[in-house]
Design a protein around this motif. Sequence first.
Motif, PDB file in Angstrom:
ATOM      1  N   UNK A  37       2.513  -6.155   6.534  1.00 60.88           N
ATOM      2  CA  UNK A  37       1.954  -6.000   5.176  1.00 60.88           C
ATOM      3  C   UNK A  37       0.560  -5.377   5.220  1.00 60.88           C
ATOM      4  N   UNK A  38       0.298  -4.505   4.255  1.00 58.25           N
ATOM      5  CA  UNK A  38      -0.994  -3.826   4.088  1.00 58.25           C
ATOM      6  C   UNK A  38      -1.315  -2.873   5.238  1.00 58.25           C
ATOM      7  N   UNK A  39      -0.323  -2.544   6.063  1.00 59.54           N
ATOM      8  CA  UNK A  39      -0.561  -1.586   7.143  1.00 59.54           C
ATOM      9  C   UNK A  39      -0.410  -0.160   6.620  1.00 59.54           C
ATOM     10  N   UNK A  40      -0.998   0.787   7.349  1.00 59.53           N
ATOM     11  CA  UNK A  40      -0.928   2.187   6.939  1.00 59.53           C
ATOM     12  C   UNK A  40       0.498   2.710   6.999  1.00 59.53           C
ATOM     13  N   UNK A  41       1.243   2.372   8.068  1.00 56.51           N
ATOM     14  CA  UNK A  41       2.618   2.861   8.201  1.00 56.51           C
ATOM     15  C   UNK A  41       3.476   2.367   7.044  1.00 56.51           C
ATOM     16  N   UNK A  42       3.308   1.107   6.678  1.00 56.94           N
ATOM     17  CA  UNK A  42       4.068   0.565   5.546  1.00 56.94           C
ATOM     18  C   UNK A  42       3.729   1.327   4.270  1.00 56.94           C
ATOM     19  N   UNK A  43       2.448   1.557   4.038  1.00 61.00           N
ATOM     20  CA  UNK A  43       2.053   2.265   2.828  1.00 61.00           C
ATOM     21  C   UNK A  43       2.596   3.679   2.776  1.00 61.00           C
ATOM     22  N   UNK A  44       2.550   4.409   3.909  1.00 59.31           N
ATOM     23  CA  UNK A  44       3.035   5.781   3.923  1.00 59.31           C
ATOM     24  C   UNK A  44       4.544   5.851   3.733  1.00 59.31           C
ATOM     25  N   UNK A  45       5.270   4.945   4.373  1.00 57.02           N
ATOM     26  CA  UNK A  45       6.730   4.964   4.235  1.00 57.02           C
ATOM     27  C   UNK A  45       7.159   4.650   2.805  1.00 57.02           C
ATOM     28  N   UNK A  46       6.562   3.636   2.215  1.00 64.31           N
ATOM     29  CA  UNK A  46       6.958   3.257   0.858  1.00 64.31           C
ATOM     30  C   UNK A  46       6.536   4.292  -0.175  1.00 64.31           C
ATOM     31  N   UNK A  47       5.384   4.918   0.045  1.00 58.81           N
ATOM     32  CA  UNK A  47       4.949   5.926  -0.927  1.00 58.81           C
ATOM     33  C   UNK A  47       5.725   7.228  -0.779  1.00 58.81           C
ATOM     34  N   UNK A  97       0.706  15.089  -0.584  1.00 62.16           N
ATOM     35  CA  UNK A  97      -0.179  14.692  -1.686  1.00 62.16           C
ATOM     36  C   UNK A  97      -0.104  13.189  -1.919  1.00 62.16           C
ATOM     37  N   UNK A  98       1.119  12.655  -1.888  1.00 64.60           N
ATOM     38  CA  UNK A  98       1.278  11.204  -2.076  1.00 64.60           C
ATOM     39  C   UNK A  98       0.667  10.429  -0.911  1.00 64.60           C
ATOM     40  N   UNK A  99       0.741  10.968   0.298  1.00 63.50           N
ATOM     41  CA  UNK A  99       0.081  10.339   1.440  1.00 63.50           C
ATOM     42  C   UNK A  99      -1.431  10.288   1.233  1.00 63.50           C
TER      43      UNK A  99
END
Length: 355
Positions: A37-47, A97-99
């Motif tokens: 949770x709150x990791x960069x990889x998680x954020x990039x994959x979900x976005x 852009x989303x990243x």
Amino acid sequence: MLNDFFLPLQLQIPLGGLLLSMLSWLLLEVVGRRCRPRSLLRGLLLTSRLSVAATCLLVGLGWWLALQLDPLVVNLERDGHEVRELLVAIGVAWTLVRWRQELQRDREGYAQEILPRLNEKDRLFLYDVIQKLLTISVGAILAYEVMQQLGVSAAVLITAGGFGAAAVGFGAQGVVSNSLSGLSLYVNRPFIVGDFIEIPAHQLMGTVEQISWFYTQLRSPDRQPVYVPNIIFTSTPVVNTAAIDNRRLLIQFSVSYDDRPLITAIVAELEQMLADHPMVDQAKLQAVHFTGYGASSLDLRLLAHACSSEITEAWTLQQDLLLRIGDVVERHGASMPFPTRTLLLPHQLSPAHTS
């Protein structure tokens, strides 16, 4: 029979795009949710779910529609592959852009995660560079794909370069100068985001909040945003107060003329006080001196350096020194004079002054 139904309309292309869209969304969702949770990889994959899934769907649908066009109306030389490649490029740019938006959402947390060994200022600087590179990549991908679709040749690029040079000569100097100055700020790093800087020539000061290609955004001490063209930083001196290793404190104070015999004892006690003070940097110069005879006072000066470069800690030390100076002066029976004015009324004047 099933192939005879689908192949004439080539429906396997949009259906394949739909299937790939659903699978990509599901894969990114499952893998992203399994990340910390709150990791960069998680954020990039979900976005990335929306842009990747939508791109797969639009590529399949766009390619299929391109194949249905009448060649007499729109002649696609590569059987719709041009449309497919354009949509893929747009999808990649959209994802980048989303990243970038995701990187901006939790700037400090992600910077700490990917650059843990650097100090805070260097970490935020390199993080800002990464965001800038993503923006450049988006522009480069779209520009390359547009040139590919238009069949731009080297000769056309050279001609455009000639027109670009002429444009610079006729009025784009400021844009080019600011962009080159912005590049210089990233290379030379006279300051980074978070530093408090001063530009004496323009009477500007503030905390650096953003360094863009054409201007730098400051936040003034009264919290007003200030946008400074980057060319100013390469043409005028800039004071980076955040780079100060120690804050210097210079305190002026005075005693009465009647207290001149007490000056030596006052100076000695203040010097000892500085030598014992925990917030004073003992490696830097410190001194207390009698500096001169004023109009109505004997003037003294105390010089010290704070252990920290933080302005708030320097203010705390200055307050403490001011209070201690007053205590020392009072303890020795001296007094600090203040300006006074005597007003004589007409009936109090001597005859010599009234004549």
